[in-house]
Design an enzyme around this catalytic site. Sequence first.
Site, PDB file in Angstrom:
ATOM      1  N   CYS A  87     -16.220  -5.904 -44.657  1.00  0.00           N
ATOM      2  CA  CYS A  87     -17.600  -5.078 -44.476  1.00  0.00           C
ATOM      3  C   CYS A  87     -16.845  -3.853 -43.873  1.00  0.00           C
ATOM      4  O   CYS A  87     -15.886  -3.916 -43.053  1.00  0.00           O
ATOM      5  CB  CYS A  87     -18.394  -5.888 -43.382  1.00  0.00           C
ATOM      6  SG  CYS A  87     -19.157  -7.290 -44.115  1.00  0.00           S
ATOM      7  N   ARG A 142     -15.130  -1.045 -48.780  1.00  0.00           N
ATOM      8  CA  ARG A 142     -14.684  -2.468 -48.156  1.00  0.00           C
ATOM      9  C   ARG A 142     -15.935  -3.531 -48.234  1.00  0.00           C
ATOM     10  O   ARG A 142     -16.064  -4.718 -48.048  1.00  0.00           O
ATOM     11  CB  ARG A 142     -14.865  -2.107 -46.620  1.00  0.00           C
ATOM     12  CG  ARG A 142     -13.607  -1.368 -46.039  1.00  0.00           C
ATOM     13  CD  ARG A 142     -13.782  -1.009 -44.653  1.00  0.00           C
ATOM     14  NE  ARG A 142     -13.584  -2.311 -43.892  1.00  0.00           N
ATOM     15  CZ  ARG A 142     -12.185  -3.106 -43.570  1.00  0.00           C
ATOM     16  NH1 ARG A 142     -11.204  -2.395 -43.920  1.00  0.00           N
ATOM     17  NH2 ARG A 142     -12.366  -4.166 -43.074  1.00  0.00           N
ATOM     18  N   TRP A 187     -20.383  -6.983 -47.450  1.00  0.00           N
ATOM     19  CA  TRP A 187     -19.873  -7.804 -48.225  1.00  0.00           C
ATOM     20  C   TRP A 187     -20.386  -9.196 -47.872  1.00  0.00           C
ATOM     21  O   TRP A 187     -19.691  -9.818 -47.027  1.00  0.00           O
ATOM     22  CB  TRP A 187     -18.185  -7.801 -48.590  1.00  0.00           C
ATOM     23  CG  TRP A 187     -17.690  -8.451 -49.717  1.00  0.00           C
ATOM     24  CD1 TRP A 187     -17.801  -8.038 -51.068  1.00  0.00           C
ATOM     25  CD2 TRP A 187     -17.217  -9.969 -50.153  1.00  0.00           C
ATOM     26  NE1 TRP A 187     -17.124  -8.999 -51.940  1.00  0.00           N
ATOM     27  CE2 TRP A 187     -17.014 -10.119 -51.093  1.00  0.00           C
ATOM     28  CE3 TRP A 187     -17.266 -10.818 -48.846  1.00  0.00           C
ATOM     29  CZ2 TRP A 187     -16.440 -11.472 -51.387  1.00  0.00           C
ATOM     30  CZ3 TRP A 187     -16.708 -12.040 -49.370  1.00  0.00           C
ATOM     31  CH2 TRP A 187     -16.404 -12.328 -50.807  1.00  0.00           C
ATOM     32  N   ASN A 218     -18.059  -7.677 -38.883  1.00  0.00           N
ATOM     33  CA  ASN A 218     -17.355  -7.874 -40.224  1.00  0.00           C
ATOM     34  C   ASN A 218     -16.656  -9.117 -39.657  1.00  0.00           C
ATOM     35  O   ASN A 218     -15.878  -9.562 -38.726  1.00  0.00           O
ATOM     36  CB  ASN A 218     -16.319  -6.678 -40.240  1.00  0.00           C
ATOM     37  CG  ASN A 218     -15.192  -6.893 -41.293  1.00  0.00           C
ATOM     38  OD1 ASN A 218     -15.484  -7.730 -42.254  1.00  0.00           O
ATOM     39  ND2 ASN A 218     -14.138  -6.467 -41.167  1.00  0.00           N
ATOM     40  N   GLY A 219     -16.711 -10.223 -40.799  1.00  0.00           N
ATOM     41  CA  GLY A 219     -15.743 -11.404 -40.419  1.00  0.00           C
ATOM     42  C   GLY A 219     -16.576 -12.681 -40.650  1.00  0.00           C
ATOM     43  O   GLY A 219     -17.801 -12.467 -41.153  1.00  0.00           O
ATOM     44  N   GLU A 234      -0.303  -8.802 -63.784  1.00  0.00           N
ATOM     45  CA  GLU A 234      -0.957  -7.533 -63.200  1.00  0.00           C
ATOM     46  C   GLU A 234      -1.837  -7.061 -64.089  1.00  0.00           C
ATOM     47  O   GLU A 234      -2.970  -6.643 -63.868  1.00  0.00           O
ATOM     48  CB  GLU A 234       0.051  -6.745 -62.581  1.00  0.00           C
ATOM     49  CG  GLU A 234      -0.417  -5.483 -61.840  1.00  0.00           C
ATOM     50  CD  GLU A 234      -1.404  -5.586 -60.832  1.00  0.00           C
ATOM     51  OE1 GLU A 234      -1.454  -6.848 -60.360  1.00  0.00           O
ATOM     52  OE2 GLU A 234      -2.154  -4.741 -60.655  1.00  0.00           O
ATOM     53  N   LYS A 236      -6.058  -6.741 -63.595  1.00  0.00           N
ATOM     54  CA  LYS A 236      -6.588  -5.336 -63.639  1.00  0.00           C
ATOM     55  C   LYS A 236      -7.816  -5.390 -64.356  1.00  0.00           C
ATOM     56  O   LYS A 236      -8.897  -4.885 -64.190  1.00  0.00           O
ATOM     57  CB  LYS A 236      -5.631  -4.256 -64.005  1.00  0.00           C
ATOM     58  CG  LYS A 236      -4.602  -3.943 -62.878  1.00  0.00           C
ATOM     59  CD  LYS A 236      -5.571  -2.979 -61.873  1.00  0.00           C
ATOM     60  CE  LYS A 236      -4.884  -2.793 -60.631  1.00  0.00           C
ATOM     61  NZ  LYS A 236      -4.843  -4.065 -59.592  1.00  0.00           N
ATOM     62  N   GLU A 287     -10.550  -7.553 -62.855  1.00  0.00           N
ATOM     63  CA  GLU A 287     -11.491  -7.109 -61.772  1.00  0.00           C
ATOM     64  C   GLU A 287     -11.984  -5.747 -62.190  1.00  0.00           C
ATOM     65  O   GLU A 287     -13.123  -5.376 -61.356  1.00  0.00           O
ATOM     66  CB  GLU A 287     -10.488  -6.943 -60.395  1.00  0.00           C
ATOM     67  CG  GLU A 287      -9.294  -6.013 -60.737  1.00  0.00           C
ATOM     68  CD  GLU A 287      -8.496  -5.841 -59.207  1.00  0.00           C
ATOM     69  OE1 GLU A 287      -9.159  -5.841 -58.151  1.00  0.00           O
ATOM     70  OE2 GLU A 287      -7.519  -5.379 -59.352  1.00  0.00           O
ATOM     71  N   HIS A 292       3.658 -23.763 -75.393  1.00  0.00           N
ATOM     72  CA  HIS A 292       3.202 -24.958 -74.840  1.00  0.00           C
ATOM     73  C   HIS A 292       1.715 -25.165 -74.515  1.00  0.00           C
ATOM     74  O   HIS A 292       1.404 -25.850 -73.305  1.00  0.00           O
ATOM     75  CB  HIS A 292       4.269 -25.245 -73.452  1.00  0.00           C
ATOM     76  CG  HIS A 292       5.491 -25.070 -73.767  1.00  0.00           C
ATOM     77  ND1 HIS A 292       6.318 -26.108 -74.421  1.00  0.00           N
ATOM     78  CD2 HIS A 292       6.488 -23.878 -73.642  1.00  0.00           C
ATOM     79  CE1 HIS A 292       7.538 -25.575 -74.603  1.00  0.00           C
ATOM     80  NE2 HIS A 292       7.571 -24.442 -73.998  1.00  0.00           N
ATOM     81  N   LYS A 314     -12.186  -3.983 -50.902  1.00  0.00           N
ATOM     82  CA  LYS A 314     -10.890  -3.443 -50.959  1.00  0.00           C
ATOM     83  C   LYS A 314      -9.878  -4.358 -50.091  1.00  0.00           C
ATOM     84  O   LYS A 314      -8.694  -4.660 -50.166  1.00  0.00           O
ATOM     85  CB  LYS A 314     -10.687  -2.171 -50.369  1.00  0.00           C
ATOM     86  CG  LYS A 314      -9.571  -1.453 -50.218  1.00  0.00           C
ATOM     87  CD  LYS A 314      -8.858  -1.374 -51.616  1.00  0.00           C
ATOM     88  CE  LYS A 314      -7.686  -0.640 -51.495  1.00  0.00           C
ATOM     89  NZ  LYS A 314      -6.627  -0.889 -53.077  1.00  0.00           N
TER      90      LYS A 314
HETATM   91  C1  AGP Z   1      -5.836  -5.607 -56.314  1.00  0.00           C
HETATM   92  O1  AGP Z   1      -6.020  -4.910 -57.326  1.00  0.00           O
HETATM   93  C2  AGP Z   1      -6.931  -6.574 -55.705  1.00  0.00           C
HETATM   94  N1  AGP Z   1      -7.948  -5.559 -55.101  1.00  0.00           N
HETATM   95  C3  AGP Z   1      -6.597  -7.398 -54.828  1.00  0.00           C
HETATM   96  O2  AGP Z   1      -5.830  -8.413 -55.463  1.00  0.00           O
HETATM   97  C4  AGP Z   1      -5.438  -7.073 -53.599  1.00  0.00           C
HETATM   98  O3  AGP Z   1      -4.235  -6.847 -54.356  1.00  0.00           O
HETATM   99  C5  AGP Z   1      -5.204  -8.147 -52.826  1.00  0.00           C
HETATM  100  O4  AGP Z   1      -6.456  -8.462 -52.081  1.00  0.00           O
HETATM  101  C6  AGP Z   1      -4.303  -8.034 -51.581  1.00  0.00           C
HETATM  102  O5  AGP Z   1      -4.656  -6.866 -50.681  1.00  0.00           O
HETATM  103  P1  AGP Z   1      -3.806  -6.157 -49.694  1.00  0.00           P
HETATM  104  O6  AGP Z   1      -2.558  -5.753 -50.285  1.00  0.00           O
HETATM  105  O7  AGP Z   1      -4.444  -5.109 -48.940  1.00  0.00           O
HETATM  106  O8  AGP Z   1      -3.136  -7.397 -48.735  1.00  0.00           O
END
Ligand code: AGP
Length: 614
Positions: free
Chosen positions: A2, A27, A74, A100-101, A484, A488, A491, A507, A609
Amino acid sequence: MCGIVGYTGPQSAVTPLIEGLRRLEYRGYDSAGIALGTPNTLFVEKRAGKLANLEEALGSASPEVHSGIGHTRWATHGGPTDRNAHPHLDNEGKLAVIHNGIIENYSQLKVELESKGHTFESDTDTESVAHLLSDLRKKHHGDLSAAMREAVQSLRGSFTLLAVHADDPETIVGVRRNSPLVVGLGVGENFMASDVAAFIQYTKRAVELGQDEVVTITPSSISITDLYGAEVAPREYEITWDAAAAQKGGFTHFMLKEIFEQPKAVADTLIGRLSDNNQILLDELHMNPDEIRALKKIVVIACGTAYHAGMIAKYAIEKWAKISVEVEIASEYRYRDPIVDSSTLVIAISQSGETMDTLMALRHAKASGARVLAVCNTNSSTIPRESDAVLYTHAGPEIAVASTKALLTQIIAVYLIGMHLAQVRGELSDQEVAHLYSQALELPGKIESILETVEPIRELTRKFAKSETVLFLGRNIGYPVALEGALKLKELAYMHAEGFAGGELKHGPIALIDSEIGTPVIAILPAGHEHGLDEKMLSNIQEVKARGARVIVIAEEGAMVVGAEHVIRIPIAPPIFQPILATVPLQVFAYEMAVARGNDVDQPRNLAKSVTVE
Ligand code: AGP
């Protein structure tokens, strides 16, 4: 997860609060709200949905007052509704709290508070804190700071809390435990926020806060104590980037801007890392040669994209330094009995430096006696502060939820670590290190050349925008690249996407190829000529094509490719460095797919984020 902001000073508070929330919306963005410090009773407005909904509700009706708190959410406990949006109030409507948390013992607190006559409006964990603080403030004769100190002693979980009371509206009290909070020191005004981005346009003077430290600000003062009232001296630092860096700079999305910032980010992370006598310079590791030579194992802990950087670290460090490297998903790591001791170096990779899973794994490793090195992109964040050493990447602020430039700089950072360890342990000569470093210095220019030719990727996206599944294949160091690329696409385009090791396809996963729809398969061809892996990947391409797949291949200039519907060419580079280049077209592909599907590129659904809860 948040965004939190507080302001007290001469400005009309609604402006810095809303501006701050806009900078923190990455966030979390499923609801937003503010409480303004109007005397006698607070002015509170909160709305489900994005910040724009709150701004619309506020209109021009918000009172002209000079302090307040704001929150963008969030959701954890309680759905994203107006009622569950923060701030949360006590029953008199005079005390407001944002959070937040997660308060793990909130339901027990709620039962106790209801038995004392408090009535609850929301389904959140946070509201319990508002009622608890209200009682404790009365106990402490109106001292909100003392009330916060006592309240926190009965809270379990991870949290950042801000509170304000109508009887003393210009005083804002905050506390943090495992969740970020930073103070901004202005001239005749002070700020608090989850991230310096919220107030950097007003001041570059920041104060970091430690665990369980309670901070109280007024327009002209700041005081910090521990939970028992003992004064803590403010630890001030200068914020090193400017507000413009946290803006879009003419790009349609932060993500596109950050993709195009990658050449500079990689160059900035490399700069000055080789001495005149060909020594890799990594003094910030704080390890002397004997300690480096005594290392027996390295464990990388990370999440998501950062985890993929960790997988690449394994290839580089084992190849150059001949040290065994284990790569661990942080959220799984601490629930095993990992074998770590003083001969283990744990590398915690995190862009935000606040990822709870990684932080908790780091603490577990430290408790087991390991030395911890953070690789991080956010100055003074929690993970570097709790590590023994930190290697900062120089990607600049990464605002888009989907990580791009942070990943490439994390890979550069682990390359530098691998070269340094190898050089000190005598596994690489000074000349070999100098040669590798010079090859790395060519990478920014090669990334530039990829970014100059992204138009074919846009064309490609239009062809596959309606696909529901895309598979990614990679071998050797191309395997993390495949993972990766899939992450991408998941998400950003909300598509089912999966990355596979090329050799694993036969396999089981090859059953996913549907000849009816022509399943798109993206194959990362560069995988290490020295192992003849290109030929094996070409065979994989034939295998999927024979079953009706539509194949897109990422291939180096001049590489032979057979069976592809599309070939995306990238510059030639040593295999170990190829992930830096092969990842870029996949970032652009996912970006364009999200745009084509009308998704929110910078703030994809359900994400945040920085994931600061476990
Ligand atoms: C990556 O595109 C994502 N947003 C997510 O996987 C991110 O890499 C992961 O949450 C780790 O975040 P950090 O690097 O801030 O620890």
